[in-house]
Design an enzyme around this catalytic site. Structure first.
Site, mmCIF file in Angstrom:
data_model
loop_
_atom_site.group_PDB
_atom_site.id
_atom_site.type_symbol
_atom_site.label_atom_id
_atom_site.label_comp_id
_atom_site.label_asym_id
_atom_site.label_seq_id
_atom_site.Cartn_x
_atom_site.Cartn_y
_atom_site.Cartn_z
ATOM 1 N N ASP A 1 2.178 12.125 12.770
ATOM 2 C CA ASP A 1 1.522 13.133 13.501
ATOM 3 C C ASP A 1 1.303 14.361 12.501
ATOM 4 O OD1 ASP A 1 1.058 12.003 16.048
ATOM 5 O OD2 ASP A 1 3.001 12.862 16.873
ATOM 6 N N GLY A 2 2.320 14.509 11.737
ATOM 7 C CA GLY A 2 2.321 15.705 10.595
ATOM 8 C C GLY A 2 1.374 15.401 9.505
ATOM 9 N N GLN B 1 -26.831 11.709 -2.444
ATOM 10 C CA GLN B 1 -28.254 11.621 -1.834
ATOM 11 C C GLN B 1 -29.119 12.691 -2.668
ATOM 12 O OE1 GLN B 1 -29.376 9.029 -0.645
ATOM 13 N NE2 GLN B 1 -31.551 9.534 -0.602
ATOM 14 N N GLU C 1 -2.724 6.528 7.059
ATOM 15 C CA GLU C 1 -2.136 7.472 7.929
ATOM 16 C C GLU C 1 -2.601 7.168 9.334
ATOM 17 O OE1 GLU C 1 -0.208 10.903 6.805
ATOM 18 O OE2 GLU C 1 -0.214 10.196 4.610
ATOM 19 N N GLN D 1 -37.006 22.324 2.768
ATOM 20 C CA GLN D 1 -36.283 22.660 3.881
ATOM 21 C C GLN D 1 -35.705 21.385 4.287
ATOM 22 O OE1 GLN D 1 -38.602 23.181 7.612
ATOM 23 N NE2 GLN D 1 -37.646 25.127 7.857
ATOM 24 N N PHE E 1 0.678 -1.290 0.052
ATOM 25 C CA PHE E 1 0.109 -0.044 0.068
ATOM 26 C C PHE E 1 0.821 1.241 0.093
ATOM 27 C CE2 PHE E 1 -3.282 -2.524 2.721
ATOM 28 C CZ PHE E 1 -3.505 -3.171 1.534
ATOM 29 N N GLY F 1 -29.578 12.655 -6.192
ATOM 30 C CA GLY F 1 -30.592 11.418 -6.464
ATOM 31 C C GLY F 1 -29.939 10.510 -7.677
#
Ligand code: COS
Length: 378
Positions: A239-240, A335, A362, A278, A155, A338
Site C-alpha cells: 500500500d505504501g 511522437q 508493486e 495547435q 524480480f 519524431g
C-alpha cells in the site's frame, strides 16, 4: 505550490539539485550500460535520502511521507532507475521494519538502512506468485531457534546490492494466506545467494535478480510481525510502496513533458517551431493535465498515509493513474520528437521504456483495479 510546507520545499529543491547536477550526467550512460549507479549511493546517503522517513532515534532524518514522495518524483524526473532504487529500499524495506518491527529489530536494522550503509529489498515474487501474491512456495520450517528457508524469489529490485531483504515464506501451508510469514533476511545468512540478473526493457540501471534460499538459516527473532501475519505485512507494505511508485510515474512523466515542450519550441518545420501548431499544443496541454491529475492523486495518498488515515484505495488509484499517465505522456513525448525521439540521442525513448514498468511492479494496473473495486464493494 500544492500547499507544501517550507521544509518540504527545501527537500524537494535539494533533490532537484542533486538530480540535475549529479544524476542527469550519468542517467543515459547507466541505462545504456545496464549499470547500477554505484557512484550515486554515497551521495544519496550523504544527503540523508536513505533515511528520509526514518525517525531520528533510529538514525534517520524523521521526514514526512510527502517529503519522501517529492524526492522520488524529483529523482524520476531525471532517472527512474535512481527513483526505484530508493523507493524499494525505503517503502518496502525500511518502512515496514519501522511499522511492523520489534524494538530490537528496529534498533538492529534501521540505523544501517537509514545511513545508506545497507540497501534494502523486498522479496515476495516467485515464478508462480506474481499478482497472486498468496501463491507462495518458499517454505520456512522451524528448527530450534531458527527457521530454515527454501525457495527462489524472482524480480527482486536491488537484489545484487542489498544487504537486508524482507522475504515472505510459507510457515503453515494448511492455513492459506494466514500461513504466510515475513522474515528479515541478511545477505550473509548461511544458505542465501543471489541468482541470475534480469536484462530488462527499462530502468536498466537498477538491479533485478533472483534470490535463492537453500537451507537458509534465519533466526526466529527475525520474523517481521507475527508468524502467519506475513500477508498482511506484505499488503500493508505494498500500500505504501504504491504511492512511491506513483510518484516515480509522475516524475518520469514530468521529465518527458518538459523534454517535449523544449523540443517543440526549438524544432522548426514548415518555417516555424512545431509548438506553433495547435495539434502539438493540444497534445502538450493534455499531457500536462494528466501529469497534474496523477500528481494530485499521489500527494493526496501521501497525505492520508501521513495522517494515519486509510489510504489503500487512494494509493491504488494514484498508482493506476500515474502508470497510465507515464505511459501515455512518454509515448506522446516520443511522437513530438519524431524520428530523433526514437533514437538514443534524446532521453525520451528511455522515459518511454522506463514508463512501462510503473503499470506492472508493486501490483499491475489490473491489480490496482481489484484493490479499488474491493474497497468500493466492501
Ligand atoms: N492491508 C492489510 N491487509 C490486507 C490488505 C491490505 N492492504 N489487503 C488484503 N489484506 C488482508 C485481507 O484483509 C485478508 O485478511 P482477512 O481474511 O483477515 O480479512 C487477507 O489479506 C487476504 O486478502 P484478499 O482475499 O483480498 O487477498 P487476495 O489473495 O484476493 O489478493 C490482491 C488480493 C490481488 C490485491 C493481492 O494479492 C495483491 O495485491 N497482489 C499483487 C501483489 C503485488 O503487488 N506484487 C508485486 C510484488 S512487489 S514488485
Amino acid at each position: 505550490m500544492y500547499g507544501l510546507t517550507e521544509d518540504q520545499l527545501l527537500i524537494k529543491n535539494m533533490a532537484r539539485e542533486f538530480a540535475e547536477n549529479e544524476v542527469r550526467p550519468i542517467a543515459s550512460a547507466i541505462d545504456k550500460e545496464h549499470r547500477f549507479p554505484v557512484e550515486s549511493m554515497p551521495r544519496m546517503a550523504e544527503l540523508g535520502l536513505f533515511g528520509l522517513t526514518v525517525p531520528e532515534e533510529f538514525g534517520g532524518s524523521g521526514g514526512d511521507v510527502t517529503s519522501y514522495i517529492l524526492v522520488i518524483e524529483e529523482l524520476a524526473r531525471v532517472s527512474a532507475t535512481h527513483a526505484v532504487i530508493l523507493s524499494v529500499h525505503m517503502s518496502t524495506c525500511a518502512q515496514p521494519v519501522l511499522q511492523f518491527g520489534t524494538e530490537a529489530q528496529k534498533n538492529k536494522y534501521l540505523p544501517g538502512l537509514a545511513c545508506g550503509k545497507t540497501l534494502g529489498a523486498f522479496a515476495i515474487t516467485e515464478a508462480g506468485a506474481g499478482s497472486d501474491a498468496s501463491g507462495q512456495t518458499t517454505a520456512a520450517v522451524r528448527k530450534g531457534d531458527n527457521y530454515i528457508l527454501n525457495g527462489t524469489k524472482i524480480f527482486i529490485t536491488n537484489g545484487a546490492y542489498a544487504g537486508v531483504f524482507l522475504v515472505m515464506a510459507v510457515t503453515d501451508k494448511s492455513k492459506g494466506v494466514k500461513g504466510l510469514t515475513t522474515f528479515i533476511v541478511e545477505k550473509d545468512f548461511p544458505g542465501f545467494s543471489v541468482g541470475q540478473t534480469e536484462e530488462k526493457m527499462g530502468i536498466c540501471g537498477s538491479s533485478t535478480t533472483e534470490i535463492i534460499l537453500k537451507d537458509c538459516v534465519v533466526p526466529a527473532e527475525n520474523i517481521l510481525g507475527e508468524e502467519g501475519g506475513g500477508f498482511k505485512v506484505a499488503m500493508g507494505t505494498l500500500d505504501g510502496g504504491r504511492i512511491s511508485i506513483a510518484a516515480e510515474g509522475v516524475g518520469l512523466a514530468q521529465g518527458a513533458l518538459e523534454a517535449a515542450v523544449d523540443y517543440a519550441k526549438q524544432r522548426v518545420q514548415f518555417g516555424r517551431p512545431i509548438a506553433a501548431n495547435q495539434g502539438i499544443q493540444w497534445m502538450l496541454a493534455d499531457m500536462a493535465l494528466e501529469v497534474e491529475a496523477a500528481r494530485l492523486l499521489t500527494y493526496n495518498a501521501a497525505r492520508l498515509k501521513e495522517q494515519h488515515l486509510n489510504y489503500s484505495m487512494q494509493a491504488a488509484m494514484a498508482k493506476l493513474h500515474a502508470a497510465q499517465t507515464a505511459m501515455d505522456v512518454t509515448v506522446k513525448a516520443v511522437q513530438i520528437h519524431g524520428g530523433i525521439g526514437y533514437t538514443k540521442n534524446y532521453p525520451v525513448e528511455r522515459y518511454m521504456r522506463d514508463a512501462k514498468i510503473i503499470g506492472i511492479y508493486e501490483g499491475t494496473n489490473e491489480v490496482q483495479r481489484i484493490v479499488i473495486a474491493k474497497h468500493l464493494l466492501s
